[in-house]
Design a protein around this motif. Structure first.
Motif, PDB file in Angstrom:
ATOM      1  N   ILE A 225       7.344  15.776  -5.263  1.00  0.00           N
ATOM      2  CA  ILE A 225       6.475  14.616  -5.086  1.00  0.00           C
ATOM      3  C   ILE A 225       6.805  13.944  -3.754  1.00  0.00           C
ATOM      4  CG2 ILE A 225       6.220  14.156  -7.563  1.00  0.00           C
ATOM      5  CD1 ILE A 225       8.274  11.914  -7.263  1.00  0.00           C
ATOM      6  N   ALA A 226       5.848  13.207  -3.250  1.00  0.00           N
ATOM      7  CA  ALA A 226       6.070  12.377  -2.067  1.00  0.00           C
ATOM      8  C   ALA A 226       5.501  10.999  -2.354  1.00  0.00           C
ATOM      9  CB  ALA A 226       5.389  12.982  -0.846  1.00  0.00           C
TER      10      ALA A 226
ATOM     11  N   ALA B 121       5.101   3.609   6.906  1.00  0.00           N
ATOM     12  CA  ALA B 121       6.232   2.678   7.017  1.00  0.00           C
ATOM     13  C   ALA B 121       7.493   3.251   6.379  1.00  0.00           C
ATOM     14  CB  ALA B 121       5.879   1.347   6.353  1.00  0.00           C
ATOM     15  N   ASN B 122       7.314   4.055   5.336  1.00  0.00           N
ATOM     16  CA  ASN B 122       8.461   4.610   4.628  1.00  0.00           C
ATOM     17  C   ASN B 122       8.021   5.896   3.954  1.00  0.00           C
ATOM     18  OD1 ASN B 122      10.808   4.895   2.793  1.00  0.00           O
ATOM     19  ND2 ASN B 122      11.257   2.803   3.477  1.00  0.00           N
ATOM     20  N   PHE B 123       8.923   6.885   3.896  1.00  0.00           N
ATOM     21  CA  PHE B 123       8.557   8.205   3.389  1.00  0.00           C
ATOM     22  C   PHE B 123       9.670   8.680   2.458  1.00  0.00           C
ATOM     23  CE2 PHE B 123       5.894  11.989   4.927  1.00  0.00           C
ATOM     24  CZ  PHE B 123       6.158  12.745   3.803  1.00  0.00           C
ATOM     25  N   THR B 124       9.331   8.953   1.197  1.00  0.00           N
ATOM     26  CA  THR B 124      10.324   9.407   0.227  1.00  0.00           C
ATOM     27  C   THR B 124       9.863  10.711  -0.406  1.00  0.00           C
ATOM     28  OG1 THR B 124      10.951   7.138  -0.296  1.00  0.00           O
ATOM     29  CG2 THR B 124      11.555   8.826  -1.887  1.00  0.00           C
ATOM     30  N   LEU B 125      10.770  11.667  -0.489  1.00  0.00           N
ATOM     31  CA  LEU B 125      10.494  12.951  -1.120  1.00  0.00           C
ATOM     32  C   LEU B 125      11.435  13.183  -2.294  1.00  0.00           C
ATOM     33  CD1 LEU B 125      10.226  15.142   2.099  1.00  0.00           C
ATOM     34  CD2 LEU B 125       8.316  14.504   0.614  1.00  0.00           C
TER      35      LEU B 125
ATOM     36  N   HIS C   2       0.847  -1.192   0.000  1.00  0.00           N
ATOM     37  CA  HIS C   2       0.000   0.000   0.000  1.00  0.00           C
ATOM     38  C   HIS C   2       0.881   1.241   0.000  1.00  0.00           C
ATOM     39  CE1 HIS C   2      -3.554  -2.403   0.753  1.00  0.00           C
ATOM     40  NE2 HIS C   2      -2.930  -3.004   1.753  1.00  0.00           N
ATOM     41  N   MET C   3       0.623   2.160  -0.942  1.00  0.00           N
ATOM     42  CA  MET C   3       1.428   3.368  -1.029  1.00  0.00           C
ATOM     43  C   MET C   3       0.511   4.563  -1.298  1.00  0.00           C
ATOM     44  SD  MET C   3       4.914   2.093  -2.971  1.00  0.00           S
ATOM     45  CE  MET C   3       5.956   3.258  -2.075  1.00  0.00           C
ATOM     46  N   LEU C   4       1.034   5.733  -1.008  1.00  0.00           N
ATOM     47  CA  LEU C   4       0.319   6.974  -1.273  1.00  0.00           C
ATOM     48  C   LEU C   4       1.252   7.893  -2.047  1.00  0.00           C
ATOM     49  CD1 LEU C   4      -2.311   8.658  -0.669  1.00  0.00           C
ATOM     50  CD2 LEU C   4      -0.990   9.713   1.186  1.00  0.00           C
ATOM     51  N   TYR C   5       0.746   8.437  -3.151  1.00  0.00           N
ATOM     52  CA  TYR C   5       1.541   9.317  -4.012  1.00  0.00           C
ATOM     53  C   TYR C   5       0.903  10.702  -4.007  1.00  0.00           C
ATOM     54  CZ  TYR C   5       3.272  11.332  -8.414  1.00  0.00           C
ATOM     55  OH  TYR C   5       3.828  12.142  -9.370  1.00  0.00           O
TER      56      TYR C   5
ATOM     57  N   VAL D  16      -3.354  13.561  -5.259  1.00  0.00           N
ATOM     58  CA  VAL D  16      -3.305  12.616  -4.150  1.00  0.00           C
ATOM     59  C   VAL D  16      -3.848  11.290  -4.670  1.00  0.00           C
ATOM     60  CG1 VAL D  16      -4.122  12.038  -1.844  1.00  0.00           C
ATOM     61  CG2 VAL D  16      -3.663  14.440  -2.432  1.00  0.00           C
ATOM     62  N   LYS D  17      -3.041  10.247  -4.619  1.00  0.00           N
ATOM     63  CA  LYS D  17      -3.454   8.976  -5.221  1.00  0.00           C
ATOM     64  C   LYS D  17      -2.991   7.811  -4.364  1.00  0.00           C
ATOM     65  CE  LYS D  17      -4.969   6.401  -8.716  1.00  0.00           C
ATOM     66  NZ  LYS D  17      -6.355   6.387  -9.203  1.00  0.00           N
ATOM     67  N   ALA D  18      -3.944   6.982  -3.920  1.00  0.00           N
ATOM     68  CA  ALA D  18      -3.600   5.752  -3.211  1.00  0.00           C
ATOM     69  C   ALA D  18      -3.267   4.675  -4.230  1.00  0.00           C
ATOM     70  CB  ALA D  18      -4.764   5.303  -2.343  1.00  0.00           C
TER      71      ALA D  18
END
Length: 529
Positions: free
Chosen positions: A496-497, A482-486, A454-457, A522-524
């Motif tokens: 973007i995140a 769980a993890n955060f990337t910028l 599961h990710m969120l963009y 915002v996109k799951a």
């Protein structure tokens, strides 16, 4: 444990291969002749091993919701609806090499039989006659053999004919000069072959391009007194035109093992004294039947247990060794496609997959299929590597591949670019030494993001407060990050995140993020792990 149904006669040795490999196998040759029984049980099985009796129709495939692979012990797959299997995501395998020698030997035997009138002479002698002067034959040594199709079986025929002292010319658009030299044959065009050959033998599949390759017009161009041998496929020769040429003596003889309609109970060639016919015996030897049975059992077992694909007619082949090495890269290609598919709401016109560095030397056809499957699953979760290329073609999507040597900081990476009427979107990824796929670039912005289920963009203008807003709203609604990337193009510009979260982000939570006015998108996202 995978389950396989053997619905036609296969050797006990082949059935034992399934058992020895840890596969639950049902051996019931009666099912292949009972359409209703097959329909009632096929849903239980992952694999179906057949010969020619079982008819794998669209109706059977619709009922086979768990079926992953059909294995044909033999080369011909006329009894399998391959387009329907591809749409259902079912791999269709055959065993093209198990009966090659046997079929080539039969062609040579038929050539001798018609050259020396052996069947007629045998029948006459059995009848108590001694018609020695009636059966005047011709030598094959020194004669010119024209081989139409110099592939696997045709190549063996070429070698055996050269060994008999024949001159061999071959017509095959895919035959290289180098291979022709290895076979010791001369590559020619079809008209030249027809004019020169004392014997013409066919060894091509039946396709739209090869159907009636020996048409009425082609038969008229044959060298006077030539003989024709067909142990390949019915429909390659205009049987009616050939019969007329045999009757008026323009063609000296013919030997046929295959016919346009089979089982053949009638043919214009039947009853002619200068024609030798057999009931499709090309592969009918004990050795060949055993070979193809063992081969199909090994191929199906390899696929069901390791993912290795051999001799598939509707999917790129992947060896067991390739499957081990390529596994993470296949996952990556699928994830890239999944990302692009979920992010693209418009009709896709073009897809390009770029392979940079070491991955460019891998089986890119299989990687392409994985990427396409990822893209297509956004609209249809049942799509897989087999059905995805079919769906792409049906939708008119132009799929292309680019390969190049290493160009950047990564030893290897894959970049997927999707173009619609309104925009072009790209995403790139690589596999690190830990074997885990990662996204390394989205929309041209560099990132380093592990891929989770599961990710969120999100997209935004690079301003302070973005991390705080994401953390606050997600945390306040029970979503654990769980993890955060910028990533960003530059200070104060597009950013973007990409967040990996423990569970799917509810649409209501996504809407709260949009309501802040800080996010453009915002996109799951969800990835099969």
């Amino acid at each position: 444990m995978p389950k396989v149904l053997v619905s036609d006669k296969l050797s006990e040795t082949a059935v034992q291969i399934f058992r020895d490999r840890g596969i639950d196998v049902t051996f019931d040759p009666s099912i292949g002749k009972d359409k209703d029984k097959l329909l009632s049980v096929i849903d239980e099985y992952d694999g179906l091993a057949i010969r020619s009796a079982t008819k794998v129709t669209g109706k059977v495939l619709d009922a086979a919701r768990n079926l992953k692979v059909v294995g044909r012990a033999g080369i011909g797959v006329d009894n399998v609806d391959i387009p329907a299997a591809s749409k259902k995501g079912v791999i269709v395998m055959n065993t093209p090499f198990g009966n090659s020698i046997t079929t080539a030997e039969h062609a040579i035997a038929m050539m001798f039989a018609v050259a020396r009138q052996i069947p007629e002479a045998s029948a006459s002698t059995h009848a108590g006659k001694w018609e020695k002067s009636r059966f005047m034959g011709v030598e094959l040594t020194g004669k010119t053999l024209g081989v139409i199709g110099a592939g696997n079986i045709g190549g063996i025929v070429c070698q055996k004919a050269v060994g008999l002292g024949m001159k061999v010319v071959a017509f095959d658009p895919f035959l290289s000069e180098e291979r022709a030299g290895e076979l010791r044959v001369r590559k020619v065009e079809l008209d030249e072959l027809l004019a020169e050959a004392d014997v013409v033998t066919l060894h091509v599949p039946l396709t739209d391009q090869t159907r009636n390759v020996l048409s009425r017009e082609a038969i008229a161009r044959l060298k006077p007194g030539a003989r024709v041998v067909n142990c390949a496929r019915g429909g390659l020769v205009d049987e009616e035109a050939l019969a007329e040429a045999l009757k008026d003596g323009r063609v000296a003889g013919a030997a046929f093992d295959v016919f346009a309609e089979e089982p053949a109970t009638a043919s214009p060639l039947f009853g002619l004294p200068n024609v030798v016919v057999t009931p499709h015996l090309g592969a009918a030897t004990t050795e060949a039947q055993e070979n193809v049975a063992l081969q199909v059992a090994e191929q199906m077992s390899d696929y069901l247990l390791t993912g290795a694909v051999a001799n598939a007619l509707n999917m790129p082949s992947v060896t067991a060794e390739e499957a081990k090495v390529m596994g993470p890269w296949l996952d990556l290609a699928g994830h890239l496609g999944t990302f692009a598919g979920q992010m693209t709401g418009e009709a896709i016109e073009e897809i390009n997959v770029l392979y940079d560095g070491e991955v460019a030397g891998m089986n890119t056809a299989a990687l392409n299929s994985a990427a396409l499957a990822g893209v297509m699953r956004a609209a249809n979760p049942d799509v897989n590597m087999v059905s995805a290329p079919v769906i792409a073609r049906e939708r008119g999507i132009d799929v292309s591949t680019t390969t190049q040597a290493q160009t950047g900081a990564f030893e290897s990476y894959v970049k997927l670019t999707v173009r619609t009427a309104g925009r072009t979107r790209s995403v790139a990824g690589t596999v690190f030494s830990d074997g885990k796929p990662r996204f390394i670039q989205i929309k041209g912005i560099n990132v380093d993001a592990e891929i989770g289920e599961h990710m969120l963009y999100t997209t935004n203008v690079d301003v302070p407060g973005i991390i705080g807003a994401l953390g606050s709203i997600l945390g306040g609604n029970g979503v654990n990050i769980a993890n955060f990337t910028l990533g960003r193009t530059d200070r104060g510009e597009q950013a973007i995140a990409l967040l990996s979260v423990d569970e799917a982000v509810d649409p209501a939570v996504q809407e709260k993020l949009r309501e802040t006015g800080m996010f453009g998108q915002v996109k799951a996202l969800r990835f099969g792990m």
